[in-house]
Design a protein around this motif. Structure first.
Motif, mmCIF file in Angstrom:
data_model
loop_
_atom_site.group_PDB
_atom_site.id
_atom_site.type_symbol
_atom_site.label_atom_id
_atom_site.label_comp_id
_atom_site.label_asym_id
_atom_site.label_seq_id
_atom_site.Cartn_x
_atom_site.Cartn_y
_atom_site.Cartn_z
ATOM 1 N N PRO A 197 -0.527 3.231 3.913
ATOM 2 C CA PRO A 197 -0.893 2.250 4.948
ATOM 3 C C PRO A 197 -1.917 2.808 5.919
ATOM 4 O O PRO A 197 -1.895 3.999 6.254
ATOM 5 C CB PRO A 197 0.441 1.966 5.659
ATOM 6 N N ARG A 198 -2.787 1.942 6.371
ATOM 7 C CA ARG A 198 -3.832 2.375 7.302
ATOM 8 C C ARG A 198 -3.263 2.434 8.716
ATOM 9 O O ARG A 198 -2.303 1.734 9.039
ATOM 10 C CB ARG A 198 -4.992 1.387 7.273
ATOM 11 N N SER A 199 -3.908 3.265 9.529
ATOM 12 C CA SER A 199 -3.494 3.315 10.937
ATOM 13 C C SER A 199 -4.038 2.074 11.650
ATOM 14 O O SER A 199 -4.949 1.414 11.160
ATOM 15 C CB SER A 199 -4.035 4.580 11.601
ATOM 16 N N LEU A 200 -3.459 1.797 12.795
ATOM 17 C CA LEU A 200 -3.843 0.580 13.525
ATOM 18 C C LEU A 200 -4.713 0.915 14.735
ATOM 19 O O LEU A 200 -4.500 0.432 15.834
ATOM 20 C CB LEU A 200 -2.592 -0.185 13.957
ATOM 21 N N THR A 201 -5.685 1.792 14.522
ATOM 22 C CA THR A 201 -6.477 2.267 15.663
ATOM 23 C C THR A 201 -7.271 1.161 16.339
ATOM 24 O O THR A 201 -7.453 1.168 17.560
ATOM 25 C CB THR A 201 -7.466 3.359 15.206
ATOM 26 N N ARG A 202 -7.753 0.193 15.550
ATOM 27 C CA ARG A 202 -8.580 -0.862 16.139
ATOM 28 C C ARG A 202 -7.780 -1.709 17.125
ATOM 29 O O ARG A 202 -8.183 -1.918 18.268
ATOM 30 C CB ARG A 202 -9.151 -1.751 15.034
ATOM 31 N N ILE A 203 -6.645 -2.162 16.651
ATOM 32 C CA ILE A 203 -5.871 -3.063 17.508
ATOM 33 C C ILE A 203 -5.256 -2.284 18.673
ATOM 34 O O ILE A 203 -5.155 -2.783 19.796
ATOM 35 C CB ILE A 203 -4.789 -3.814 16.683
ATOM 36 N N GLU A 204 -4.891 -1.028 18.405
ATOM 37 C CA GLU A 204 -4.296 -0.210 19.464
ATOM 38 C C GLU A 204 -5.316 0.029 20.581
ATOM 39 O O GLU A 204 -5.012 -0.110 21.766
ATOM 40 C CB GLU A 204 -3.828 1.127 18.875
ATOM 41 N N GLU A 205 -6.530 0.359 20.156
ATOM 42 C CA GLU A 205 -7.582 0.612 21.153
ATOM 43 C C GLU A 205 -7.853 -0.643 21.980
ATOM 44 O O GLU A 205 -7.933 -0.588 23.211
ATOM 45 C CB GLU A 205 -8.854 1.051 20.412
ATOM 46 N N ARG A 206 -7.911 -1.785 21.295
ATOM 47 C CA ARG A 206 -8.258 -3.020 22.003
ATOM 48 C C ARG A 206 -7.153 -3.431 22.980
ATOM 49 O O ARG A 206 -7.413 -3.811 24.121
ATOM 50 C CB ARG A 206 -8.513 -4.139 21.001
ATOM 51 N N LEU A 207 -5.908 -3.334 22.510
ATOM 52 C CA LEU A 207 -4.802 -3.726 23.388
ATOM 53 C C LEU A 207 -4.708 -2.806 24.598
ATOM 54 O O LEU A 207 -4.448 -3.245 25.725
ATOM 55 C CB LEU A 207 -3.476 -3.708 22.601
ATOM 56 N N ALA A 208 -4.916 -1.508 24.336
ATOM 57 C CA ALA A 208 -4.839 -0.551 25.446
ATOM 58 C C ALA A 208 -5.927 -0.836 26.476
ATOM 59 O O ALA A 208 -5.691 -0.774 27.696
ATOM 60 C CB ALA A 208 -4.968 0.874 24.904
ATOM 61 N N TYR A 209 -7.117 -1.153 26.014
ATOM 62 C CA TYR A 209 -8.225 -1.439 26.933
ATOM 63 C C TYR A 209 -7.933 -2.685 27.766
ATOM 64 O O TYR A 209 -8.118 -2.693 28.991
ATOM 65 C CB TYR A 209 -9.508 -1.619 26.120
ATOM 66 N N SER A 245 0.838 -1.191 0.000
ATOM 67 C CA SER A 245 0.000 0.000 0.000
ATOM 68 C C SER A 245 0.873 1.240 0.000
ATOM 69 O O SER A 245 1.909 1.282 0.682
ATOM 70 C CB SER A 245 -0.910 -0.016 1.231
ATOM 71 N N GLY A 250 -0.611 -2.606 8.643
ATOM 72 C CA GLY A 250 -1.300 -1.433 8.083
ATOM 73 C C GLY A 250 -1.460 -1.509 6.573
ATOM 74 O O GLY A 250 -2.314 -0.827 5.998
ATOM 75 N N ASP A 258 -5.874 -3.073 9.988
ATOM 76 C CA ASP A 258 -5.955 -3.947 11.165
ATOM 77 C C ASP A 258 -7.356 -4.512 11.389
ATOM 78 O O ASP A 258 -7.570 -5.297 12.305
ATOM 79 C CB ASP A 258 -5.442 -3.239 12.417
ATOM 80 N N VAL A 291 1.834 -2.508 19.341
ATOM 81 C CA VAL A 291 1.264 -1.849 18.154
ATOM 82 C C VAL A 291 2.373 -1.461 17.180
ATOM 83 O O VAL A 291 2.243 -1.623 15.961
ATOM 84 C CB VAL A 291 0.440 -0.617 18.580
ATOM 85 N N GLY A 327 -2.776 1.983 29.973
ATOM 86 C CA GLY A 327 -3.064 0.930 28.995
ATOM 87 C C GLY A 327 -2.443 1.245 27.645
ATOM 88 O O GLY A 327 -1.862 0.379 26.992
ATOM 89 N N ALA A 336 0.368 -0.885 25.623
ATOM 90 C CA ALA A 336 0.045 -1.427 24.295
ATOM 91 C C ALA A 336 1.007 -0.952 23.219
ATOM 92 O O ALA A 336 1.176 -1.620 22.194
ATOM 93 C CB ALA A 336 -1.385 -1.033 23.923
#
Lengths: 648, 289
Positions: free
Chosen positions: A625-637, A622, B45, B51, B36, B28, B32
């Motif tokens: 490249p897309r940001s990794l907001t989904r996985i980042e949010e989930r891991l942080a939670y 690509s 990405g 993701d 990431v 958190g 993480a």
């Protein structure tokens, strides 16, 4: 510390309310039951009458179990007919139990080759043949004339040649009176005892498979190998303590109580092995599924295990019949061993399979119980009926059974065919593919079992890579065609002991030459494949005079020697999507174009048809490249939760 | 800033809860981050759906990412683990803030914050005691589990429930005891030893009463987390649309705030007697034992 009056009532209320909240929380995240069973396509109920199969080796045996010594006293007759084209100077017997006789046996002498468990037995086991007298030779005892050890292995006693005083001509028969003692080891490799639990697999002197050219397919018992034998009629009378429940191959035809003991007679025909179990801790359930009398033996208290096993069989039996042809026997016995005998689990015998797992397995959200049940059930076709040489070509039975398991799990559970834990759905394909890639190109799938560098390697290649290769063919060349090929293989080769060429011929016939060639490369030539997007460029065309024009370029590479057709999908900034097909031949595929929008992304095999691909992460490139907001949010939670916990 | 101070002066306890939740949430993100970064380096990405692919049903690319990225992810996990330990120690500050805000009478709005800063070292020590004892319980449970699960017949459920129940009860009792010690240690003139002794006394006197409240509050926390898990599942973040991520983020932040609020309710329960609302430890309890 005592509840008094209002305060006590309030405390009790809080306690009950709190427990209710916990119960509600658990109910919210508890694994949900699978979707309703799909109904396999209608098919007339198959006849369950035994088919006419030329019998080569038939056994009429009486086995008396000494439950305190874990010993079986066996006697009876073996009826053998030379159906080959050559006279036989010798017979070969497999004495598999001698694999556990001492630490010098081929099975046990390498600490790295102890098979699936990686452990030796705590107590050794053995089989001692006392007599092998040929009725046609005037009752002459042939056993003293045997070669006392396996060919070219003086320390091993699992593959024994018994010379005949006169060659046995083609078409001639021998009736052998046999007497033997089988001392069961502590449970190892699906045979032995654990407390009062007994599982008798490979417990009698067993004739090696006679090939059409007059050679016996005999081999010493290796820890990575399984079995191979001729079809015959097994008529076995089991003498066990009265309080023991019994499960065995075949159909129970009589049962007689004699004081503290019981005699149960089982007949199985046409089959190539006979196994049985006896234990005083079994709960027995019977159910008629798709016209087959199913007996489930599981430890007392394993209610949910029993329910799920029967539910899986109710789905699996018609599903596998639909794929591979009718199950021709009237009975099926399923044994779920207790935890202390877990080594008896996960094994196939004609009309008898063993599953396994702890009692809480159904509550974990995984499909491990369903997977082992479907896998062993699929063995009724690929091993039981098709009867390939498990030692020479384990991929023909384990690989095809794994594919049967994979497909049946997929039909039953969809994307959550491996697990569904708190919404995380994992498929068996994902696991099989990942496992298959771990040993890609290292060893051929079609090696004899003992030639694999380790059992782990055998497992990843024979079980997982074979199934992954077949699933790749289904995705690339058509699932209906693969189903037709495997169905034809299973039905045409029933009772025929085929080799791999018969499977490849069906693949070639139904899916075409490219598919058959791809399978041959994977199975016999350590073939592998990796598609990757190596270059992705988009630049303004300096020579363009009118509106802005972009020159776009994509280069896709294929490494490895397996050629498979793929699609390449290209996405442009203006939202346009362009698809191209590549037959997968040659090392590279190049795309160049000029247009009003720049290319932003290219993906080879976007629908992940080529599960054999060594690395799926390099299948795309690509420019944005897309940001990794989904996985980042989930891991942080999740991290935040673990830092604080749920409790106050 | 002035406006924040004004809000804080007006609602010091609410501010404390929000601040504690924010600290926990920020921790958190810190934990993480290495994972990431490793996933980004692996090219996640660049996957067709970014993701989202990691959340897609079947988990094909999730498993593939774990397989292909095993080494970098393992290294990142080690860094994250170190961050987790440091952040776990740092959680003493938001915990102290909640205790100071809800156990002390609401007088000077700045007092809880000043007190929390002073209490942090003690709370770190008590947190370590909590973790250590709970880990010991966990290890004992692991050791007993094979014996419990190998039982045959109808005893298996009872034995397993006994092990799980025992471990949970012991962990809960440890947490209650340590919270009582935290509460006792708020008084500036007490040593940590005195606080632990007072906690032991309080545990003996009010343990059963507090246990009911503990079950209630922890049950509420569990329900929040479970409901959020179910809600997150329904949001289907594997599908396109950044709004889904925003909704899930909001849901998760709400859970963290709710959990901190529940912790505050628990602290209030600890610091009050059944109905009288008297401050605990009761005057003179230190001298009673």
């Amino acid at each position: 510390m005592k509840f008094r009056g209002l305060a006590g009532a309030r405390g009790l209320f809080e306690l009950l309310l709190g427990l209710s909240l916990w119960a509600a929380a658990v109910a919210l995240v508890a694994p949900r039951p699978p979707a309703p069973l799909p109904v396999p396509s209608a098919r007339p109920a198959p006849a369950r009458a035994p088919q006419q199969v030329p019998l080569v080796a038939s056994y009429t045996l009486v086995a008396k179990l000494d439950e305190s010594q874990h010993r079986i006293a066996g006697s009876g007759t073996i009826a053998f007919t030379n159906r080959s084209s050559a006279a036989l100077p010798s017979l070969y017997f497999h004495l598999y139990l001698n694999g556990f006789k001492n630490e010098r046996s081929l099975f046990l002498r390498s600490p790295f080759a102890r098979g699936r468990s990686g452990q030796g037995p705590r107590e050794h086991g053995y089989i001692e043949v006392k007599r092998l007298a040929a009725q046609e030779l005037g009752g002459m005892d042939l056993w003293p004339g045997r070669v006392p050890h396996s060919p070219s292995d003086a320390a091993d006693e699992t593959d024994i040649e018994v010379p005949l005083p006169v060659p046995l001509e083609p078409g001639a028969s021998l009736t052998l009176d046999v007497a033997f003692d089988a001392q069961l080891p502590s449970l190892i490799e699906r045979t032995g005892h654990a407390g009062s639990f007994h599982f008798a697999g490979q417990w009698f002197p067993k004739l090696a498979k006679l090939e059409p050219d007059g050679e016996f397919a005999h081999f010493p018992f290796h820890a990575q190998a399984e079995f191979y034998a001729d079809f015959g009629r097994y008529d076995v009378t089991l003498d066990v303590p009265a309080g023991f429940s019994v499960g065995a191959s075949g159909q129970k035809v009589s049962e007689v109580s004699r004081g503290p003991r019981r005699e149960l007679r089982y007949v199985a025909e046409p089959v190539h092995d006979f196994a049985w179990t006896a234990w005083d801790g079994f709960a027995e359930r019977r159910e008629r599924i798709a016209g087959v009398d199913v007996t489930l033996l599981s430890p007392k208290g394993y209610e949910e295990i029993a329910r799920q096993t029967l539910s899986t069989l109710a789905f699996g039996l018609p599903e596998l019949e639909r794929r591979f042809g009718a199950y021709p026997y009237r009975t099926l016995t399923v044994v779920h061993p207790p935890q202390e005998a877990e080594q008896a689990g996960g094994m196939e015998y004609p009309t008898l399979i063993t599953t396994g797992g702890p009692w809480f397995l159904p509550y974990t959200g995984t499909r491990a119980l369903e997977a082992v049940t479907l896998h062993e059930l699929a063995h009724q076709w690929f091993y039981g009926l098709v009867a390939t040489n498990e030692a020479r070509h384990p991929f023909l039975d384990e690989g095809l059974s794994s594919y049967g398991e994979l497909r049946a799990l997929g039909v039953r559970f969809g994307d959550a065919s491996l697990a569904n834990v708190s919404g995380l759905e994992l498929s068996a394909e994902a696991l099989f593919r990942a496992g298959a890639a771990l040993r890609a190109g290292e060893e051929s799938l079609a090696l004899p079992a003992r030639k694999f560098s380790s059992f782990r390697s055998l497992g990843l290649l024979v079980y997982l890579r074979t199934a992954t290769a077949l699933e790749t063919l289904a995705r690339c060349f058509g699932r209906a065609k693969l189903d037709a090929a495997l169905g034809a293989f299973a039905e045409k080769q029933r009772f025929a002991h085929p080799g791999p060429e018969a499977l490849v011929a069906e693949l070639r016939s139904e899916l075409g030459e490219p598919a058959a060639r791809a399978f041959e490369r994977v199975a016999f030539e350590r073939g592998r494949v990796n598609f990757s997007v190596r270059e992705l460029d988009a630049a303004r065309d300096p020579s363009a005079t009118g509106p802005t024009t972009y020159v776009n370029r994509v280069v896709v590479h294929r490494t490895g020697d397996v050629e498979l057709p793929v699609e390449i999908r290209m996405s442009f900034r203006n939202g346009a999507v362009f698809r191209e097909r590549w037959d997968g031949t040659g090392p590279t595929w190049t795309y160049e174009s000029r247009g009003p929008a720049p290319l932003v992304r290219a993906v080879v095999d976007p629908e992940q048809r080529v599960l054999l691909d060594d690395n799926l992460l390099d299948n795309s490139a690509s420019l944005a490249p897309r940001s990794l907001t989904r996985i980042e949010e989930r891991l942080a939670y999740i991290a935040a939760l673990t830092l604080g916990g749920i409790a106050p | 800033m002035t406006r924040f101070v004004a809000i804080f002066r007006r609602f010091p306890r609410t501010t404390a809860v929000l601040l504690a939740a924010a600290l926990r949430s920020a921790s958190g993100w810190v934990v993480a981050f290495p994972l990431v970064a490793a996933l980004s380096a692996l090219g996640v990405g660049s996957l067709p759906s970014g993701d989202r692919a990691l959340f897609a049903p079947s988990g094909l690319l999730l498993v593939e990412t774990l397989r292909v990225g095993e080494l970098p992810l393992r290294a990142a996990a080690q860094t994250s683990l170190l961050s987790w330990v440091l952040c776990a120690l740092a959680q003493a500050l938001p915990t102290a803030l909640v205790f100071a805000a809800f156990a002390l009478p609401p007088t000077d709005p700045g007092a809880p914050f000043r007190r929390a800063l002073a209490l942090t070292p003690r709370f770190i020590a008590l947190g370590a005691l909590d973790c250590g004892l709970c880990a010991l319980t966990f290890v004992l449970g692991i050791l007993l589990w094979p014996a419990a699960t190998s039982a045959s017949g109808d005893a298996q459920f009872g034995l397993a429930a006994l092990v799980i129940g025992w471990a949970l009860l012991l962990s809960a009792a440890i947490s209650m005891f340590v919270d009582l010690a935290r509460l006792a240690s708020i008084e500036p003139d007490k040593t940590l030893r005195q606080a632990v002794d007072e906690a032991a006394l309080g545990f003996r006197r009010r343990g059963l009463r507090l246990a009911a409240r503990y079950v209630l509050t922890s049950g509420a926390g569990a329900l929040c987390v479970a409901a959020a898990a179910r809600g997150t599942e329904l949001c289907r973040v594997d599908a396109a649309g950044e709004l889904r991520v925003l909704v899930v983020f909001a849901l998760h932040q709400a859970v963290l705030i709710a959990l901190t609020g529940i912790q505050a309710v628990w602290v209030r329960a600890l610091s009050n007697t059944d109905a009288g609302g008297r401050y605990w430890p009761l005057p003179g309890t230190a001298a009673e034992h």
